[in-house]
Design a protein around this motif. Structure first.
Motif, PDB file in Angstrom:
ATOM      1  N   ASP A   1     -10.558  -1.677  14.341  1.00 33.68           N
ATOM      2  CA  ASP A   1      -9.856  -2.741  13.365  1.00 33.68           C
ATOM      3  C   ASP A   1      -9.180  -2.108  12.154  1.00 33.68           C
ATOM      4  O   ASP A   1      -8.062  -2.426  11.784  1.00 33.68           O
ATOM      5  CB  ASP A   1     -10.708  -3.908  13.065  1.00 33.68           C
ATOM      6  N   ARG A   2     -10.189  -1.220  11.545  1.00 27.17           N
ATOM      7  CA  ARG A   2      -9.391  -0.776   9.982  1.00 27.17           C
ATOM      8  C   ARG A   2      -8.391   0.181  10.528  1.00 27.17           C
ATOM      9  O   ARG A   2      -7.370   0.469   9.664  1.00 27.17           O
ATOM     10  CB  ARG A   2     -10.518  -0.187   9.310  1.00 27.17           C
TER      11      ARG A   2
ATOM     12  N   ASP B   1      -6.295   0.265  12.912  1.00 31.74           N
ATOM     13  CA  ASP B   1      -4.922  -0.530  13.060  1.00 31.74           C
ATOM     14  C   ASP B   1      -4.469  -1.070  11.860  1.00 31.74           C
ATOM     15  O   ASP B   1      -3.204  -1.226  11.678  1.00 31.74           O
ATOM     16  CB  ASP B   1      -5.435  -1.869  13.921  1.00 31.74           C
ATOM     17  N   GLU B   2      -5.239  -1.787  10.811  1.00 31.96           N
ATOM     18  CA  GLU B   2      -4.644  -2.351   9.768  1.00 31.96           C
ATOM     19  C   GLU B   2      -4.129  -1.149   8.860  1.00 31.96           C
ATOM     20  O   GLU B   2      -2.965  -1.453   8.453  1.00 31.96           O
ATOM     21  CB  GLU B   2      -5.904  -2.957   9.126  1.00 31.96           C
ATOM     22  N   ALA B   3      -4.778   0.110   8.609  1.00 33.22           N
ATOM     23  CA  ALA B   3      -4.269   0.787   7.821  1.00 33.22           C
ATOM     24  C   ALA B   3      -2.791   1.388   8.534  1.00 33.22           C
ATOM     25  O   ALA B   3      -1.944   1.777   7.765  1.00 33.22           O
ATOM     26  CB  ALA B   3      -5.218   2.149   7.621  1.00 33.22           C
TER      27      ALA B   3
ATOM     28  N   TRP C   1       0.290  -0.422   7.340  1.00 32.84           N
ATOM     29  CA  TRP C   1       0.706  -0.663   6.039  1.00 32.84           C
ATOM     30  C   TRP C   1       1.924   0.110   5.541  1.00 32.84           C
ATOM     31  O   TRP C   1       2.407   0.112   4.634  1.00 32.84           O
ATOM     32  CB  TRP C   1      -0.561   0.024   5.121  1.00 32.84           C
TER      33      TRP C   1
ATOM     34  N   ASP D   1     -13.897   2.896  13.466  1.00 34.33           N
ATOM     35  CA  ASP D   1     -13.557   1.396  13.210  1.00 34.33           C
ATOM     36  C   ASP D   1     -12.200   1.130  13.609  1.00 34.33           C
ATOM     37  O   ASP D   1     -11.180   0.873  12.662  1.00 34.33           O
ATOM     38  CB  ASP D   1     -13.908   0.901  11.760  1.00 34.33           C
TER      39      ASP D   1
ATOM     40  N   HIS E   1       0.773  -1.139   0.001  1.00 40.68           N
ATOM     41  CA  HIS E   1      -0.023   0.098  -0.107  1.00 40.68           C
ATOM     42  C   HIS E   1       0.892   1.217   0.019  1.00 40.68           C
ATOM     43  O   HIS E   1       2.053   1.287   0.573  1.00 40.68           O
ATOM     44  CB  HIS E   1      -0.809  -0.088   1.105  1.00 40.68           C
TER      45      HIS E   1
ATOM     46  N   ASP F   1      -7.602   5.349   4.072  1.00 37.64           N
ATOM     47  CA  ASP F   1      -8.221   4.259   4.865  1.00 37.64           C
ATOM     48  C   ASP F   1      -8.206   4.434   6.317  1.00 37.64           C
ATOM     49  O   ASP F   1      -9.117   4.360   6.989  1.00 37.64           O
ATOM     50  CB  ASP F   1      -7.789   2.950   4.616  1.00 37.64           C
ATOM     51  N   TYR F   2      -6.881   5.179   6.714  1.00 34.72           N
ATOM     52  CA  TYR F   2      -7.103   5.414   8.291  1.00 34.72           C
ATOM     53  C   TYR F   2      -7.760   6.648   8.691  1.00 34.72           C
ATOM     54  O   TYR F   2      -8.559   6.381   9.524  1.00 34.72           O
ATOM     55  CB  TYR F   2      -5.292   5.874   8.523  1.00 34.72           C
TER      56      TYR F   2
ATOM     57  N   ALA G   1     -11.502   5.141   8.466  1.00 35.39           N
ATOM     58  CA  ALA G   1     -11.788   4.313   9.518  1.00 35.39           C
ATOM     59  C   ALA G   1     -11.877   5.193  10.705  1.00 35.39           C
ATOM     60  O   ALA G   1     -12.710   4.983  11.751  1.00 35.39           O
ATOM     61  CB  ALA G   1     -10.573   3.245   9.766  1.00 35.39           C
TER      62      ALA G   1
ATOM     63  N   GLU H   1     -15.458   6.585  10.942  1.00 35.68           N
ATOM     64  CA  GLU H   1     -16.349   5.734  11.079  1.00 35.68           C
ATOM     65  C   GLU H   1     -16.077   4.902  12.518  1.00 35.68           C
ATOM     66  O   GLU H   1     -17.021   3.822  12.796  1.00 35.68           O
ATOM     67  CB  GLU H   1     -16.278   4.645   9.981  1.00 35.68           C
TER      68      GLU H   1
END
Length: 79
Positions: A29-30, A32-34, A37, A27, A10, A18-19, A22, A25
């Motif tokens: 989990d999203r 943390d995921e973003a 990256w 979120d 990414h 995305d961060y 997220a 929203e």
């Protein structure tokens, strides 16, 4: 032997988009995921660039100065 799916890299702007989305929203989990990256420094730069572009777009849309828009978004009095 089965082929493992390649993990797609990414870029910092994708991570920032995305961060921030997220966060908006709520979120976790999203978020943390973003955040995983790219490096924290790259993510910070991407978020800053996204903020600048968003403020400029809103300023044009509202026909106001970027400073006025930024302060309004943060709930600060107009200076």
């Amino acid at each position: 032997m089965p082929k493992r799916p390649e993990r797609r890299a990414h870029n910092l702007f994708e991570a920032a988009a995305d961060y921030v989305a997220a966060h908006a929203e709520d979120d976790q989990d999203r978020i943390d995921e973003a955040a995983g990256w790219v490096s924290p420094e790259a993510l910070s730069f991407g978020v800053s660039e996204l903020a600048c572009r968003a403020v400029l777009a809103l300023a044009r849309e509202r026909d106001e100065s970027p400073r006025t828009v930024a302060r309004d978004l943060l709930g600060l009095p107009v200076a």
